[in-house]
Write an enzyme that holds these catalytic residues in place. Structure first.
Site, PDB file in Angstrom:
ATOM      1  N   LYS A 195       0.964  -1.065  -0.092  1.00 54.60           N
ATOM      2  CA  LYS A 195       0.147  -0.023   0.094  1.00 54.60           C
ATOM      3  C   LYS A 195       1.011   0.761  -0.053  1.00 54.60           C
ATOM      4  O   LYS A 195       1.449   1.734   0.971  1.00 54.60           O
ATOM      5  CB  LYS A 195      -1.162  -0.024   1.425  1.00 54.60           C
ATOM      6  CG  LYS A 195      -1.900   1.216   0.960  1.00 54.60           C
ATOM      7  CD  LYS A 195      -2.277   1.505   2.222  1.00 54.60           C
ATOM      8  CE  LYS A 195      -2.294   2.883   2.817  1.00 54.60           C
ATOM      9  NZ  LYS A 195      -2.102   4.149   2.296  1.00 54.60           N
ATOM     10  N   GLU A 270       9.242   1.219  10.719  1.00 55.73           N
ATOM     11  CA  GLU A 270      10.787   2.246  10.539  1.00 55.73           C
ATOM     12  C   GLU A 270       9.496   3.271  11.196  1.00 55.73           C
ATOM     13  O   GLU A 270       8.288   3.167   9.927  1.00 55.73           O
ATOM     14  CB  GLU A 270      10.308   1.945   9.234  1.00 55.73           C
ATOM     15  CG  GLU A 270      11.829   0.777   9.502  1.00 55.73           C
ATOM     16  CD  GLU A 270      12.948   0.199   9.491  1.00 55.73           C
ATOM     17  OE1 GLU A 270      13.018   1.761  10.103  1.00 55.73           O
ATOM     18  OE2 GLU A 270      12.823  -0.867   9.708  1.00 55.73           O
ATOM     19  N   CYS A 304      12.860  10.573   7.736  1.00 57.63           N
ATOM     20  CA  CYS A 304      12.838  10.460   9.231  1.00 57.63           C
ATOM     21  C   CYS A 304      14.284  10.465   9.750  1.00 57.63           C
ATOM     22  O   CYS A 304      13.956  10.889  11.070  1.00 57.63           O
ATOM     23  CB  CYS A 304      12.350   8.876   8.938  1.00 57.63           C
ATOM     24  SG  CYS A 304      13.828   7.444   7.513  1.00 57.63           S
ATOM     25  N   GLU A 404       9.224  15.294  16.117  1.00 57.39           N
ATOM     26  CA  GLU A 404       9.181  15.494  15.061  1.00 57.39           C
ATOM     27  C   GLU A 404       8.190  16.394  14.056  1.00 57.39           C
ATOM     28  O   GLU A 404       7.181  16.266  13.685  1.00 57.39           O
ATOM     29  CB  GLU A 404       9.018  14.355  14.252  1.00 57.39           C
ATOM     30  CG  GLU A 404       9.769  13.889  13.004  1.00 57.39           C
ATOM     31  CD  GLU A 404       8.883  12.702  12.221  1.00 57.39           C
ATOM     32  OE1 GLU A 404       8.168  11.961  12.757  1.00 57.39           O
ATOM     33  OE2 GLU A 404      10.008  11.901  11.628  1.00 57.39           O
TER      34      GLU A 404
END
Ligand code: NAD
Length: 510
Positions: A195, A270, A304, A404
């Site tokens: 996906k 992750e 990331c 973040e």
């Protein structure tokens, strides 16, 4: 700051190889191209201009279930999982060749869909081909072990595919994130349902057309587009799925883990980061400035592992941030299709607004804006552009320091000595990446060993290799991708114990 508003390419022409029905770009399920079960579509938007670029089938739970059933059948009935690894590898090498043969098309598709500059997507495509080659090669290498057990036993292990793998990926590296998941899973003999992010499905769909051209057995690879809480959630929950591999935000990661408990499917995650880039006073000054810049502004900070916290020794801090801001202001921001562009847009209006929220929070909490601090208007107003931003004079409790941001926003945290640097660096719920810049080799190694992070660099930032493991400590994830670790994560280990002296055990006397 120089800005570049040059328009890109003609989407219709660029997307000519994607199968459609009418205007709708189709998904790939059970070896054929299809619309969503309810006919729903989603319009994709060019993040650099705000213009619509394509209409794509928006999958449903039914579509996800159909893809899972196809992958289940393909796994259980073979031949994919039972083929010799060398035969699977031969096909995967061909995938790499095809990606390379269409490198510019893939490069342009990701620049169109994600907005990132051509100079970045060029590397993404090369890495994607390299990743398929790496795992094609690894598939045929020895993976089992033999053990020192008492005669007459002989014990050894084999690695077998896990089964049906759901794979959910984000938008920041649309092709590469898909390939990091597909290549090891397929090399090991699994079947997959991928996906892509609902915002950036185009390169994954183009890749699906390559699997079709190469006549991969039906159902081995399925690509279902659609929303995370619908298609993604189905993949995470469905008990016909044996493993779920997810890359994305930490909050979503938690929901994936919860959804996976029903059949205790294998889970790899992750997730996000807030990675420290520690610069000591004895670092090579210009090199450290250069990588601090690269660490945060590559891919507009939507990475990331971005070096989003610059942990800077006080004695050089003023001079360092002055030079850094001088260079940040010169970054050429604009449309990724202009070869001069160094930094592209933020992925979407919604994410732009989220980043702006952090800019406002930083100002409200009293951090000092050294450069940037706002969205870019003027000729770039139609796109989602944010100026490269640096916040100095931050406090550890500030939202911009703790959370973040996933945008081109750097926060500076000043320190006095090594212990202080490490305390600041590790003061985060995340543990994805980190770097240290110093010319003192012993100090570099001391500090890196104490950093609680899975991916670390000394005197550099960001290099990533298909051969080396990728993943985080703490709330940055579970498990590793890439390298041999990434392959192992798509296998089960079977112990095989052989009795070489075939005779009754004699344990029970009667
Ligand atoms: P996201 O978590 O919003 O979405 C990632 C994917 O998950 C998308 O495909 C989305 O549709 C899907 N999803 C969303 N909600 C879901 C749900 N409830 N169930 C199942 N699937 C769901 O993240 P994003 O905004 O696309 O990407 C940015 C995040 O990804 C950042 O936090 C970044 O740090 C992280 N990221 C991590 C790595 C890594 O290797 N550690 C790499 C790239 C990005």
């Amino acid at each position: 700051m120089e800005t570049i508003a040059k328009p890109g390419v003609d989407p219709k022409e660029l997307l000519r190889n994607l199968p459609r029905s009418g205007e709708t770009v189709l998904m790939y399920v059970d070896g054929s191209w299809c619309e969503a079960s309810d006919g729903a579509t989603r319009t994709l938007v060019d993040p650099a201009t705000g213009a619509p670029i394509a209409r794509v089938a928006e999958g449903t739970r039914e579509d996800a279930k159909r893809a899972i059933a196809a992958a289940r059948k393909a796994f259980d009935a073979g031949p994919w999982s039972e083929m010799r690894a060398a035969d699977r590898a031969a096909l995967l090498f061909k995938v790499a060749d095809k990606i390379e043969a269409h490198a510019q098309e893939f490069q342009y598709i990701d620049t169109l869909n994600n907005g990132k500059p051509l100079r970045e997507t060029m590397y993404d495509v090369a890495d994607a081909a390299g990743c398929f080659r790496y795992y094609a090669g690894l598939a045929t290498k020895p993976h089992g072990q033999t053990f020192d057990v008492p005669a007459p036993s002989q014990t050894f292990t084999v690695r077998e595919p896990i089964g049906v793998c759901g794979q959910i990926v984000p938008w920041n590296y649309p092709l590469l994130m898909a390939v990091w998941k597909l290549a090891p899973a397929l090399a090991a003999g699994n079947t997959v349902i991928l996906k892509p992010s609902e915002l950036t499905p185009l390169s994954a769909l183009r890749l699906a057309s390559i699997f079709e051209e190469l006549e991969f057995p039906r159902g081995v690879v399925n690509v279902v587009c659609g929303a995370g809480p619908i298609v993604g959630a189905e993949l995470a929950e469905n008990e016909q799925v044996d493993k779920i591999a997810f890359t994305g935000g930490t909050v979503t990661g938690r929901s994936i883990m919860r959804a996976a408990v029903g059949n205790l499917k294998k889970v790899t995650l992750e997730l996000g980061g807030k990675s420290p880039n520690i610069v000591f006073a004895d670092a090579d000054f210009e090199t450290a400035v250069d990588y601090a810049l690269f660490g945060i502004y590559a891919n507009s900070g939507q990475v990331c592992s971005a070096g989003s916290r610059l942990v800077l020794q006080e004695s050089i801090a003023d001079r360092f941030v002055e030079r850094l801001a001088e260079r940040a202001k010169k970054i050429r921001v604009g449309n990724g299709f202009d070869p001069k562009t160094e930094m592209g847009p933020i992925i979407s209006r919604a994410h732009l607004e989220r980043v702006e929220g952090y800019l406002e929070a930083g100002k409200a909490e009293g951090a000092q804006v050294l450069c940037g601090g706002a969205r870019l208007e003027g000729p770039l107003a139609g796109g989602n552009f944010v100026a490269p931003t640096i916040f100095d004079r931050t406090a550890p409790s500030m939202k911009i320091v703790r959370e973040e941001i996933f945008g081109p926003v750097l926060v500076v945290q000043r320190f006095d000595d090594e212990a202080d640097a490490l305390r600041i660096a590790n003061d985060t719920i995340y543990g994805l990446a980190g770097a240290v810049f110093t010319q003192d080799v012993a100090k570099a190694h001391r500090v890196i060993r104490k950093l609680r992070a899975g991916i670390t660099w000394i005197n550099t930032y960001h290099p990533t290799y298909n051969e080396a493991p990728w993943g985080g400590y703490k709330q940055s994830g579970m498990g590793r991708e890439l390298g041999t670790y990434g392959y192992d994560a798509y296998t089960e280990v079977k112990q095989i114990n052989v009795n070489l002296d075939v005779a009754p055990s004699g344990w029970f006397e009667g």
